[in-house]
Design a protein around this motif. Structure first.
Motif, PDB file in Angstrom:
ATOM      1  N   ILE A 113      12.066  20.383 -17.662  1.00  0.00           N
ATOM      2  CA  ILE A 113      11.499  21.573 -18.394  1.00  0.00           C
ATOM      3  C   ILE A 113      10.476  22.525 -17.513  1.00  0.00           C
ATOM      4  O   ILE A 113      10.195  23.470 -17.959  1.00  0.00           O
ATOM      5  CB  ILE A 113      11.094  21.159 -19.571  1.00  0.00           C
ATOM      6  N   SER A 114      10.159  22.136 -16.359  1.00  0.00           N
ATOM      7  CA  SER A 114       9.286  22.566 -15.369  1.00  0.00           C
ATOM      8  C   SER A 114       9.191  22.019 -14.006  1.00  0.00           C
ATOM      9  O   SER A 114       9.617  20.856 -13.751  1.00  0.00           O
ATOM     10  CB  SER A 114       7.658  22.164 -16.221  1.00  0.00           C
TER      11      SER A 114
ATOM     12  N   HIS B   7       6.568  27.449 -26.150  1.00  0.00           N
ATOM     13  CA  HIS B   7       8.039  26.986 -26.222  1.00  0.00           C
ATOM     14  C   HIS B   7       8.167  26.458 -27.572  1.00  0.00           C
ATOM     15  O   HIS B   7       9.451  26.645 -27.988  1.00  0.00           O
ATOM     16  CB  HIS B   7       8.187  26.119 -25.061  1.00  0.00           C
TER      17      HIS B   7
ATOM     18  N   THR C 162       4.897  31.234 -19.861  1.00  0.00           N
ATOM     19  CA  THR C 162       4.377  29.972 -19.067  1.00  0.00           C
ATOM     20  C   THR C 162       4.280  29.773 -17.705  1.00  0.00           C
ATOM     21  O   THR C 162       5.296  30.238 -17.255  1.00  0.00           O
ATOM     22  CB  THR C 162       4.363  28.709 -19.682  1.00  0.00           C
ATOM     23  N   SER C 163       3.524  29.347 -16.836  1.00  0.00           N
ATOM     24  CA  SER C 163       3.709  28.939 -15.517  1.00  0.00           C
ATOM     25  C   SER C 163       3.250  27.668 -14.857  1.00  0.00           C
ATOM     26  O   SER C 163       2.086  27.366 -15.466  1.00  0.00           O
ATOM     27  CB  SER C 163       3.228  30.307 -14.567  1.00  0.00           C
ATOM     28  N   GLN C 164       3.853  27.127 -14.079  1.00  0.00           N
ATOM     29  CA  GLN C 164       3.194  25.793 -13.501  1.00  0.00           C
ATOM     30  C   GLN C 164       2.100  26.175 -12.553  1.00  0.00           C
ATOM     31  O   GLN C 164       2.071  27.211 -12.037  1.00  0.00           O
ATOM     32  CB  GLN C 164       4.574  25.149 -12.817  1.00  0.00           C
TER      33      GLN C 164
ATOM     34  N   LEU D 268      -1.564  23.805 -16.014  1.00  0.00           N
ATOM     35  CA  LEU D 268      -0.519  24.964 -16.347  1.00  0.00           C
ATOM     36  C   LEU D 268      -1.298  26.034 -17.043  1.00  0.00           C
ATOM     37  O   LEU D 268      -2.291  25.934 -17.556  1.00  0.00           O
ATOM     38  CB  LEU D 268       0.671  24.467 -16.945  1.00  0.00           C
TER      39      LEU D 268
ATOM     40  N   LEU E  50      11.911  28.031 -27.984  1.00  0.00           N
ATOM     41  CA  LEU E  50      12.712  27.441 -27.220  1.00  0.00           C
ATOM     42  C   LEU E  50      13.758  27.757 -26.242  1.00  0.00           C
ATOM     43  O   LEU E  50      14.032  27.852 -25.133  1.00  0.00           O
ATOM     44  CB  LEU E  50      13.189  26.127 -27.839  1.00  0.00           C
TER      45      LEU E  50
ATOM     46  N   CYS F  26       5.548  10.429 -31.133  1.00  0.00           N
ATOM     47  CA  CYS F  26       6.097   9.477 -29.720  1.00  0.00           C
ATOM     48  C   CYS F  26       5.391   8.261 -30.188  1.00  0.00           C
ATOM     49  O   CYS F  26       4.165   8.241 -30.708  1.00  0.00           O
ATOM     50  CB  CYS F  26       5.403  10.127 -28.468  1.00  0.00           C
TER      51      CYS F  26
ATOM     52  N   PHE G 286      14.572  13.937 -25.792  1.00  0.00           N
ATOM     53  CA  PHE G 286      14.981  14.440 -24.294  1.00  0.00           C
ATOM     54  C   PHE G 286      16.116  13.578 -24.024  1.00  0.00           C
ATOM     55  O   PHE G 286      16.082  12.303 -24.320  1.00  0.00           O
ATOM     56  CB  PHE G 286      13.646  14.100 -23.364  1.00  0.00           C
TER      57      PHE G 286
ATOM     58  N   ARG H 246      14.495  26.618 -22.389  1.00  0.00           N
ATOM     59  CA  ARG H 246      14.273  25.098 -22.587  1.00  0.00           C
ATOM     60  C   ARG H 246      15.121  24.206 -23.766  1.00  0.00           C
ATOM     61  O   ARG H 246      14.857  23.263 -23.992  1.00  0.00           O
ATOM     62  CB  ARG H 246      12.734  24.855 -22.884  1.00  0.00           C
TER      63      ARG H 246
ATOM     64  N   PHE I 129      10.971  15.450 -31.776  1.00  0.00           N
ATOM     65  CA  PHE I 129      10.062  16.717 -32.485  1.00  0.00           C
ATOM     66  C   PHE I 129      11.072  17.757 -32.999  1.00  0.00           C
ATOM     67  O   PHE I 129      12.188  17.655 -33.061  1.00  0.00           O
ATOM     68  CB  PHE I 129       9.278  17.137 -31.296  1.00  0.00           C
TER      69      PHE I 129
ATOM     70  N   VAL J 223       0.411  25.866 -23.357  1.00  0.00           N
ATOM     71  CA  VAL J 223       1.823  26.089 -22.890  1.00  0.00           C
ATOM     72  C   VAL J 223       2.989  25.363 -23.587  1.00  0.00           C
ATOM     73  O   VAL J 223       3.946  26.109 -23.751  1.00  0.00           O
ATOM     74  CB  VAL J 223       1.592  25.272 -21.462  1.00  0.00           C
ATOM     75  N   ILE J 224       2.852  24.235 -24.058  1.00  0.00           N
ATOM     76  CA  ILE J 224       3.924  23.663 -24.755  1.00  0.00           C
ATOM     77  C   ILE J 224       4.048  24.459 -26.227  1.00  0.00           C
ATOM     78  O   ILE J 224       5.279  24.831 -26.668  1.00  0.00           O
ATOM     79  CB  ILE J 224       3.820  22.181 -25.303  1.00  0.00           C
TER      80      ILE J 224
ATOM     81  N   ILE K  49      15.598  18.900 -23.041  1.00  0.00           N
ATOM     82  CA  ILE K  49      15.550  18.830 -24.403  1.00  0.00           C
ATOM     83  C   ILE K  49      16.718  19.299 -25.152  1.00  0.00           C
ATOM     84  O   ILE K  49      17.624  20.346 -24.727  1.00  0.00           O
ATOM     85  CB  ILE K  49      14.524  19.874 -24.964  1.00  0.00           C
TER      86      ILE K  49
END
Ligand code: MYR
Length: 280
Positions: A92-93, A267, A61-63, A28, A166, A276, A191, A171, A158, A263-264, A196
């Motif tokens: 989210i994407s 946000h 950001t972009s996919q 990404l 965000l 996690c 999530f 998001r 998180f 990317v993350i 989110i």
């Protein structure tokens, strides 16, 4: 049957594990003004956080494009019969959907897109498990069955120092009034249904982290063998501190450190932390 494992750059799996397991990654991008940088290729995580501090304009950001993904799948079709492609949450994407669309365009390889319903090294857990199973010759169906099994026990919580990133990127979900009031505090996030949402309203960073660690410890106390990752946005010492605190009480658990890359990080903002885990 030869099964490849692919993911996107937001899984932030340590480079040595990507190489060891031959995982294929599609990037990404972060976009500053008119310039796009593929994370991990055109910009490192360290460079990104430095650039954000200096930049007048915040990044977007972009996919990955469907064309880029299709070219990657065509390459894989030369060596593999199938590919399991594990991505950040489709809530989210658009990356997962882009892979599904590219998969329909490419001949000569069966494409199994998989929605991790989260991101970062939580997504990486699925990728590494898929890679190990493909190395032992498991079929795509058997691998997906195991990934669905992991989904039953995976937990991801998180917090961000500044929730405005965000919210600006659209998001952060939840009733608008609640979201507005959250901007003053440090809620724990998680999530739900791929999106989110605030898990609990908490006033301070310390209390938010204690709450997350409390949930982790509760699972650890049940004697489950957990795989745990502590994730940081350019604040490695904070992640190490959490890991050491947990390791001291639960020395037999399998723990590691990872990071929120460009990317993350766009946000969540610098200083964010996440934990996690899943039952092995
Ligand atoms: C895109 O432009 O397609 C990428 C959008 C990424 C949104 C990221 C939102 C924050 C995700 C936090 C994940 C934390 C997992 C522990």
């Amino acid at each position: 049957m030869k099964v490849a494992v692919m993911s996107d750059s937001t899984s932030y799996i340590p480079e040595e594990l990507i190489e060891q397991h031959g995982v294929h990654i599609v990037p990404l991008s972060v976009v500053f003004g008119d310039t796009s940088y593929r994370e991990g290729i055109d910009i490192t995580t360290g460079e990104f956080y430095q650039k954000v501090r200096k930049s007048a304009e915040l990044p977007k950001t972009s996919q990955p494009s469907i064309g880029m993904i299709a070219r990657k799948l065509e390459e894989l079709a030369n060596d593999y019969d199938a590919v399991i492609s594990i991505h950040l949450s489709s809530g989210i994407s658009g990356t997962y959907q882009a892979v599904a669309s590219a998969g329909e365009m490419v001949d000569g390889i069966d494409v199994y897109p998989y929605d991790s319903e989260l991101s970062c090294m939580g997504q990486g857990f699925y990728v590494l498990e898929a890679a190990k199973l493909s190395e032992s010759g498991e079929s795509p169906e058997a691998i997906i069955e195991r990934l669905d099994d992991i989904k039953q026990s995976v937990r991801a919580y998180f917090m961000a120092d500044d929730l405005s990133h965000l919210q600006r990127g659209g998001r952060l979900n939840g009733a608008q009034a609640i979201v507005g009031s959250l901007l003053q505090i440090k809620p724990v996030l998680h999530f739900v249904d791929k999106k989110i949402v605030p898990f609990e309203k908490i006033r301070t960073r310390k209390k938010a982290l204690n709450r997350i660690m409390g949930m982790l410890e509760k699972d650890a106390e049940q004697g489950k063998a957990l795989k745990v990752v502590f994730i940081h946005a350019n604040n490695e010492s904070a992640a190490i501190e959490l890991k050491e605190q947990f390791d001291a009480s639960y020395p037999d658990m399998d723990t590691m450190i990872s990071y929120f890359g460009p990317v993350i990080g766009t946000h969540l903002g610098e200083g964010a932390l996440g934990v996690c885990w899943y039952t092995k």
